[in-house]
Design a protein around this motif. Structure first.
Motif, PDB file in Angstrom:
ATOM      1  N   CYS A   1      19.098   5.054  29.360  1.00  0.00           N
ATOM      2  CA  CYS A   1      18.317   4.209  28.468  1.00  0.00           C
ATOM      3  C   CYS A   1      17.385   5.079  27.630  1.00  0.00           C
ATOM      4  O   CYS A   1      16.737   5.992  28.163  1.00  0.00           O
ATOM      5  CB  CYS A   1      17.495   3.221  29.298  1.00  0.00           C
ATOM      6  N   PRO A   2      17.293   4.840  26.308  1.00  0.00           N
ATOM      7  CA  PRO A   2      16.342   5.610  25.500  1.00  0.00           C
ATOM      8  C   PRO A   2      14.923   5.413  26.013  1.00  0.00           C
ATOM      9  O   PRO A   2      14.595   4.354  26.570  1.00  0.00           O
ATOM     10  CB  PRO A   2      16.527   5.042  24.088  1.00  0.00           C
TER      11      PRO A   2
ATOM     12  N   ASP B   1      12.593  10.228  34.509  1.00  0.00           N
ATOM     13  CA  ASP B   1      12.502  11.639  34.867  1.00  0.00           C
ATOM     14  C   ASP B   1      13.521  12.492  34.123  1.00  0.00           C
ATOM     15  O   ASP B   1      13.261  13.667  33.829  1.00  0.00           O
ATOM     16  CB  ASP B   1      12.659  11.809  36.380  1.00  0.00           C
ATOM     17  N   ILE B   2      14.679  11.928  33.811  1.00  0.00           N
ATOM     18  CA  ILE B   2      15.665  12.671  33.019  1.00  0.00           C
ATOM     19  C   ILE B   2      15.084  12.987  31.645  1.00  0.00           C
ATOM     20  O   ILE B   2      15.195  14.108  31.141  1.00  0.00           O
ATOM     21  CB  ILE B   2      16.972  11.863  32.897  1.00  0.00           C
ATOM     22  N   HIS B   3      14.435  12.010  31.025  1.00  0.00           N
ATOM     23  CA  HIS B   3      13.821  12.240  29.716  1.00  0.00           C
ATOM     24  C   HIS B   3      12.681  13.256  29.801  1.00  0.00           C
ATOM     25  O   HIS B   3      12.576  14.156  28.971  1.00  0.00           O
ATOM     26  CB  HIS B   3      13.283  10.925  29.143  1.00  0.00           C
ATOM     27  N   LEU B   4      11.831  13.109  30.801  1.00  0.00           N
ATOM     28  CA  LEU B   4      10.634  13.938  30.863  1.00  0.00           C
ATOM     29  C   LEU B   4      10.909  15.346  31.379  1.00  0.00           C
ATOM     30  O   LEU B   4      10.074  16.245  31.234  1.00  0.00           O
ATOM     31  CB  LEU B   4       9.578  13.260  31.740  1.00  0.00           C
ATOM     32  N   SER B   5      12.089  15.553  31.949  1.00  0.00           N
ATOM     33  CA  SER B   5      12.405  16.866  32.516  1.00  0.00           C
ATOM     34  C   SER B   5      12.527  17.960  31.459  1.00  0.00           C
ATOM     35  O   SER B   5      12.535  19.144  31.794  1.00  0.00           O
ATOM     36  CB  SER B   5      13.708  16.793  33.322  1.00  0.00           C
TER      37      SER B   5
ATOM     38  N   VAL C   1      23.485  10.046  26.020  1.00  0.00           N
ATOM     39  CA  VAL C   1      24.246  10.771  27.039  1.00  0.00           C
ATOM     40  C   VAL C   1      23.457  12.013  27.442  1.00  0.00           C
ATOM     41  O   VAL C   1      23.092  12.842  26.601  1.00  0.00           O
ATOM     42  CB  VAL C   1      25.636  11.171  26.526  1.00  0.00           C
ATOM     43  N   LYS C   2      23.181  12.134  28.733  1.00  0.00           N
ATOM     44  CA  LYS C   2      22.427  13.271  29.260  1.00  0.00           C
ATOM     45  C   LYS C   2      23.241  13.933  30.375  1.00  0.00           C
ATOM     46  O   LYS C   2      23.844  13.251  31.203  1.00  0.00           O
ATOM     47  CB  LYS C   2      21.094  12.808  29.840  1.00  0.00           C
ATOM     48  N   LYS C   3      23.220  15.253  30.393  1.00  0.00           N
ATOM     49  CA  LYS C   3      23.907  15.995  31.465  1.00  0.00           C
ATOM     50  C   LYS C   3      22.889  16.378  32.519  1.00  0.00           C
ATOM     51  O   LYS C   3      21.877  17.023  32.227  1.00  0.00           O
ATOM     52  CB  LYS C   3      24.584  17.243  30.915  1.00  0.00           C
ATOM     53  N   VAL C   4      23.143  15.966  33.734  1.00  0.00           N
ATOM     54  CA  VAL C   4      22.259  16.285  34.861  1.00  0.00           C
ATOM     55  C   VAL C   4      23.103  16.915  35.949  1.00  0.00           C
ATOM     56  O   VAL C   4      23.954  16.257  36.552  1.00  0.00           O
ATOM     57  CB  VAL C   4      21.558  15.024  35.409  1.00  0.00           C
ATOM     58  N   GLY C   5      22.903  18.207  36.184  1.00  0.00           N
ATOM     59  CA  GLY C   5      23.740  18.893  37.158  1.00  0.00           C
ATOM     60  C   GLY C   5      25.191  18.852  36.725  1.00  0.00           C
ATOM     61  O   GLY C   5      25.541  19.273  35.626  1.00  0.00           O
TER      62      GLY C   5
END
Length: 257
Positions: free
Chosen positions: A149-150, A38-42, A138-142
């Protein structure tokens, strides 16, 4: 305006607390499973979660079995965490969020198998986690920065998980959904670097974008697994069994030069 994924307060609080605990014990970790998906698809305009989950999967890199027990005991001293009665890697946060801590690293034996002996023998096989770790994003969420994971790595893990347990049909559903939206996520990169793939397929077919996406995913999986020949062979064998042209395009991508 792109819609960003937002964790509910309990999930964000749990991840912040886990991050502090892992740092205390010198443990690297990254997100896998539905949350990573969901992080990727967001990043897609108007994206909504297809399959909401309160199941959190975190891959944790451990030097030995004792390090896992240190983390486990620290969590059990926290009244907000509880442990599954039979599955050593499964925890619950506030009796609502299911948390799987998936070990990898030096804790694995030469066959990639992990055995935990407390409170009873629990054996798990986590192929791919060590191989994918150097490629985390690295992803920033909130308010949190997370190693994730890629997306092509998620497909690898889901292919293996379904091959190990064919009743896990949700893995196949997730892979198909990722392939359906992959072009939307990666349009700029595809136009810049993968025009040759777009020339391989008939643009009039209704699955043109899925075929292009799958071929590129196959190429990227090949690169992710370049140092893990046994896993690469396993993934290609899984794909070769399929009759779906989109899945076979993934297979072809793994053998592109």
């Amino acid at each position: 305006m792109k819609k960003e994924i937002v964790f509910n307060d309990d999930i964000e609080e749990m991840l912040l607390r886990l991050g502090g605990l892992f740092k205390q014990y010198g443990i690297d970790f990254y997100m896998v499973g539905a949350v990573a998906r969901d992080i990727h698809l967001s990043v897609i305009d108007g994206y909504t979660v297809k399959r909401k989950t309160k199941d959190i999967d975190i891959a944790i890199m451990l030097s030995d079995e004792e390090q896992f027990y240190q983390v486990r005991e620290a969590l059990l001293k926290d009244e907000d965490f509880s442990v599954h009665k039979t599955e050593s890697i499964k925890f619950f946060y506030k009796n609502e969020i299911e948390l799987d801590l998936l070990p990898f690293g030096d804790i694995e034996d030469s066959y990639g198998v992990i055995q935990l002996h407390k409170p009873r023998l629990f054996t798990i096989d986590m192929p791919g986690f060590s191989t994918l770790f150097p490629n985390v994003e690295v992803k920033k969420v909130g308010n949190i920065e997370l190693n994730v994971c890629p997306i092509e790595g998620l497909i690898i893990l889901k292919l293996i998980a379904n091959d190990d347990n064919s009743s896990r049909t949700k893995d196949l559903v997730d892979i198909q959904h990722i392939l359906d939206v992959y072009f939307d996520i990666n349009q700029l990169e595809i136009w810049e670097n993968y025009l040759d793939v777009m020339d391989l397929y008939d643009t009039t077919t209704t699955i043109f974008l899925q075929l292009v996406s799958a071929r590129i995913v196959g190429r990227k999986m090949k690169m992710l697994l370049v140092d893990a020949v046994h896993i690469s062979k396993r993934v290609s064998t899984i794909l070769a069994k399929r009759v779906d042209p989109v899945w076979l395009a993934m297979y072809d991508g793994m053998y592109d030069s």
